[in-house]
Design a protein around this motif. Structure first.
Motif, PDB file in Angstrom:
ATOM      1  N   ASP A  72       0.827  -1.202   0.000  1.00 55.50           N
ATOM      2  CA  ASP A  72       0.000   0.000   0.000  1.00 55.50           C
ATOM      3  C   ASP A  72       0.869   1.262   0.000  1.00 55.50           C
ATOM      4  N   GLY A  73       0.740   2.076  -1.023  1.00 53.03           N
ATOM      5  CA  GLY A  73       1.495   3.321  -1.100  1.00 53.03           C
ATOM      6  C   GLY A  73       2.894   3.160  -1.652  1.00 53.03           C
ATOM      7  N   THR A  74       3.375   1.925  -1.723  1.00 53.87           N
ATOM      8  CA  THR A  74       4.714   1.641  -2.252  1.00 53.87           C
ATOM      9  C   THR A  74       4.622   1.080  -3.666  1.00 53.87           C
ATOM     10  N   LEU A  75       3.733   0.114  -3.856  1.00 54.81           N
ATOM     11  CA  LEU A  75       3.548  -0.518  -5.164  1.00 54.81           C
ATOM     12  C   LEU A  75       2.185  -0.207  -5.788  1.00 54.81           C
ATOM     13  N   VAL A  76       1.198   0.037  -4.928  1.00 53.67           N
ATOM     14  CA  VAL A  76      -0.168   0.339  -5.396  1.00 53.67           C
ATOM     15  C   VAL A  76      -0.583   1.684  -4.807  1.00 53.67           C
ATOM     16  N   ASP A  77      -1.233   2.510  -5.617  1.00 53.90           N
ATOM     17  CA  ASP A  77      -1.515   3.908  -5.271  1.00 53.90           C
ATOM     18  C   ASP A  77      -2.765   4.024  -4.387  1.00 53.90           C
ATOM     19  N   THR A  78      -2.609   3.699  -3.107  1.00 48.50           N
ATOM     20  CA  THR A  78      -3.762   3.608  -2.212  1.00 48.50           C
ATOM     21  C   THR A  78      -3.726   4.563  -1.021  1.00 48.50           C
ATOM     22  N   THR A  79      -2.598   5.208  -0.764  1.00 49.68           N
ATOM     23  CA  THR A  79      -2.434   5.937   0.495  1.00 49.68           C
ATOM     24  C   THR A  79      -3.527   6.979   0.722  1.00 49.68           C
ATOM     25  N   TYR A  80      -3.812   7.769  -0.285  1.00 46.11           N
ATOM     26  CA  TYR A  80      -4.792   8.845  -0.110  1.00 46.11           C
ATOM     27  C   TYR A  80      -6.213   8.301  -0.055  1.00 46.11           C
ATOM     28  N   LEU A  81      -6.466   7.167  -0.677  1.00 46.39           N
ATOM     29  CA  LEU A  81      -7.782   6.526  -0.557  1.00 46.39           C
ATOM     30  C   LEU A  81      -8.005   6.052   0.876  1.00 46.39           C
ATOM     31  N   HIS A  82      -6.958   5.488   1.479  1.00 46.17           N
ATOM     32  CA  HIS A  82      -7.062   5.100   2.891  1.00 46.17           C
ATOM     33  C   HIS A  82      -7.322   6.329   3.765  1.00 46.17           C
ATOM     34  N   ALA A  83      -6.641   7.435   3.454  1.00 47.87           N
ATOM     35  CA  ALA A  83      -6.814   8.655   4.246  1.00 47.87           C
ATOM     36  C   ALA A  83      -8.255   9.158   4.177  1.00 47.87           C
TER      37      ALA A  83
ATOM     38  N   LEU B 208      -8.315   0.415  -8.342  1.00 46.64           N
ATOM     39  CA  LEU B 208      -6.942   0.593  -7.870  1.00 46.64           C
ATOM     40  C   LEU B 208      -5.956   0.452  -9.028  1.00 46.64           C
ATOM     41  N   ARG B 209      -4.882   1.251  -8.946  1.00 44.12           N
ATOM     42  CA  ARG B 209      -3.863   1.238  -9.996  1.00 44.12           C
ATOM     43  C   ARG B 209      -2.487   1.027  -9.378  1.00 44.12           C
ATOM     44  N   PRO B 210      -1.625   0.286 -10.074  1.00 45.41           N
ATOM     45  CA  PRO B 210      -0.240   0.184  -9.591  1.00 45.41           C
ATOM     46  C   PRO B 210       0.464   1.519  -9.753  1.00 45.41           C
ATOM     47  N   LEU B 211       1.434   1.771  -8.915  1.00 41.55           N
ATOM     48  CA  LEU B 211       2.277   2.955  -9.083  1.00 41.55           C
ATOM     49  C   LEU B 211       3.233   2.730 -10.258  1.00 41.55           C
ATOM     50  N   PRO B 212       3.795   3.798 -10.816  1.00 41.42           N
ATOM     51  CA  PRO B 212       4.591   3.674 -12.047  1.00 41.42           C
ATOM     52  C   PRO B 212       5.675   2.595 -11.969  1.00 41.42           C
ATOM     53  N   ALA B 213       5.613   1.648 -12.920  1.00 41.45           N
ATOM     54  CA  ALA B 213       6.618   0.583 -13.093  1.00 41.45           C
ATOM     55  C   ALA B 213       6.698  -0.379 -11.906  1.00 41.45           C
ATOM     56  N   ALA B 214       5.659  -0.441 -11.080  1.00 40.59           N
ATOM     57  CA  ALA B 214       5.710  -1.326  -9.911  1.00 40.59           C
ATOM     58  C   ALA B 214       5.916  -2.788 -10.322  1.00 40.59           C
ATOM     59  N   THR B 215       5.156  -3.239 -11.287  1.00 38.49           N
ATOM     60  CA  THR B 215       5.268  -4.635 -11.726  1.00 38.49           C
ATOM     61  C   THR B 215       6.622  -4.896 -12.378  1.00 38.49           C
ATOM     62  N   ASP B 216       7.062  -3.944 -13.178  1.00 36.82           N
ATOM     63  CA  ASP B 216       8.378  -4.084 -13.828  1.00 36.82           C
ATOM     64  C   ASP B 216       9.492  -4.162 -12.790  1.00 36.82           C
TER      65      ASP B 216
ATOM     66  N   ILE C  42      14.778   1.078   1.957  1.00 38.65           N
ATOM     67  CA  ILE C  42      14.730   2.065   0.887  1.00 38.65           C
ATOM     68  C   ILE C  42      13.360   2.730   0.940  1.00 38.65           C
ATOM     69  N   GLY C  43      13.331   4.061   0.918  1.00 37.87           N
ATOM     70  CA  GLY C  43      12.072   4.790   0.983  1.00 37.87           C
ATOM     71  C   GLY C  43      11.632   5.304  -0.371  1.00 37.87           C
ATOM     72  N   LEU C  44      10.349   5.151  -0.678  1.00 35.39           N
ATOM     73  CA  LEU C  44       9.759   5.741  -1.879  1.00 35.39           C
ATOM     74  C   LEU C  44       8.809   6.854  -1.446  1.00 35.39           C
ATOM     75  N   THR C  45       8.850   7.975  -2.133  1.00 37.17           N
ATOM     76  CA  THR C  45       8.043   9.125  -1.716  1.00 37.17           C
ATOM     77  C   THR C  45       6.651   9.138  -2.346  1.00 37.17           C
ATOM     78  N   CYS C  46       6.299   8.105  -3.109  1.00 39.70           N
ATOM     79  CA  CYS C  46       5.010   8.067  -3.811  1.00 39.70           C
ATOM     80  C   CYS C  46       3.821   7.890  -2.877  1.00 39.70           C
ATOM     81  N   GLY C  47       4.069   7.591  -1.611  1.00 41.91           N
ATOM     82  CA  GLY C  47       2.983   7.520  -0.644  1.00 41.91           C
ATOM     83  C   GLY C  47       2.702   8.860   0.001  1.00 41.91           C
TER      84      GLY C  47
ATOM     85  N   ASP D  74       9.450   6.831  -6.764  1.00 40.79           N
ATOM     86  CA  ASP D  74       8.424   5.805  -6.971  1.00 40.79           C
ATOM     87  C   ASP D  74       9.110   4.537  -7.486  1.00 40.79           C
ATOM     88  N   PRO D  75       8.356   3.456  -7.732  1.00 48.64           N
ATOM     89  CA  PRO D  75       9.001   2.239  -8.249  1.00 48.64           C
ATOM     90  C   PRO D  75       9.770   2.480  -9.550  1.00 48.64           C
ATOM     91  N   ALA D  76       9.257   3.362 -10.404  1.00 47.13           N
ATOM     92  CA  ALA D  76       9.959   3.658 -11.664  1.00 47.13           C
ATOM     93  C   ALA D  76      11.322   4.286 -11.393  1.00 47.13           C
TER      94      ALA D  76
END
Length: 227
Positions: A14-25, A87-95, A185-190, A208-210
């Motif tokens: 959540d918030g690292t690979l999938v763009d959910t943080t603000y939905l949870h908020a 729900l959508r993955p964050l950029p390049a999460a799967t890659d 390792i921290g990602l700021t996409c959350g 982000d993952p990308a």
């Protein structure tokens, strides 16, 4: 995989690979309002990533009447679930997951989402074929910043604590990893800044993952693969 000694990368979801943080908020904001608790949304956002067994105490104090906690938690879960199909993955999460697997490292989802929710997140990511293990809230007695979910992820995957890196997006992720002496390792996409993640102890930050994927060859993950 358990019982084997191997190197790997643990990923918060959540918030690292999938763009959910603000939905949870938003879901928590609505759930709190149902019980007439007026918590500013910025304050709610800053606690996302902390486990649901701690988050209400964090916002409302530990010396309060807790008889309505289950009602608020259920309201959050119900409101958040209305977003599942979008729900959508964050950029390049799967890659990124596939690239880490391509380095010969175990790929482990260290999520504290509930099992049904985790199934949705895994479907969004579409990388089950490269996963060594994936945890859910059922695998941990206590949530982040306690390290229980990371301990469960290590146990299920056979990854050694000294041969792994954790990738997360919140200060709670960094704090949980520190309790097991795992580099984070921290990602700021959350929505948490690089400065906050670094101050909490993250060894590096990426947008982000990308961003991590683009810098993978020079990252702590690549160094892990080459040792």
């Amino acid at each position: 995989m358990a019982g084997q000694s191997r190197a790997g990368v643990l990923f918060d979801v959540d918030g690292t690979l999938v763009d959910t943080t603000y939905l949870h908020a938003v879901a928590w904001w609505q759930a709190l309002r149902l019980e007439e608790h007026d918590v500013p949304m910025a304050e709610i956002h800053r606690a996302i990533g902390m486990g649901s067994d701690k988050i209400l105490d964090h916002w409302l104090g530990g010396d309060r009447d807790t008889s309505r906690d289950d009602r608020m938690t259920t309201a959050h879960d119900t409101l958040y679930a209305t977003w599942w199909e979008r729900l959508r993955p964050l950029p390049a999460a799967t890659d990124l997951l596939r690239a880490v697997a391509g380095l010969g490292l175990a790929v482990v989802l260290a999520s504290s989402a509930r099992e049904r929710e985790l199934a949705v997140l895994r479907r969004v990511l579409g990388a089950d074929d490269v996963l060594a293990a994936a945890t859910s809230s059922a695998d941990a007695d206590e949530s982040k910043p306690a390290p229980d979910i990371l301990e469960a992820a290590l146990a299920q995957s056979g990854v050694e604590p000294g041969r792994c890196v954790f990738v997360g997006d919140s200060v709670w992720d960094v704090q949980a990893a520190a309790k097991l002496d795992i580099a984070c390792i921290g990602l700021t996409c959350g929505g948490t800044s690089a400065a906050e993640l670094t101050d909490a102890g993250a060894i590096a930050t990426y947008p982000d993952p990308a961003g991590l994927l683009a810098a993978l060859d020079g990252s702590a993950i690549a160094r892990l693969a080459h040792h």
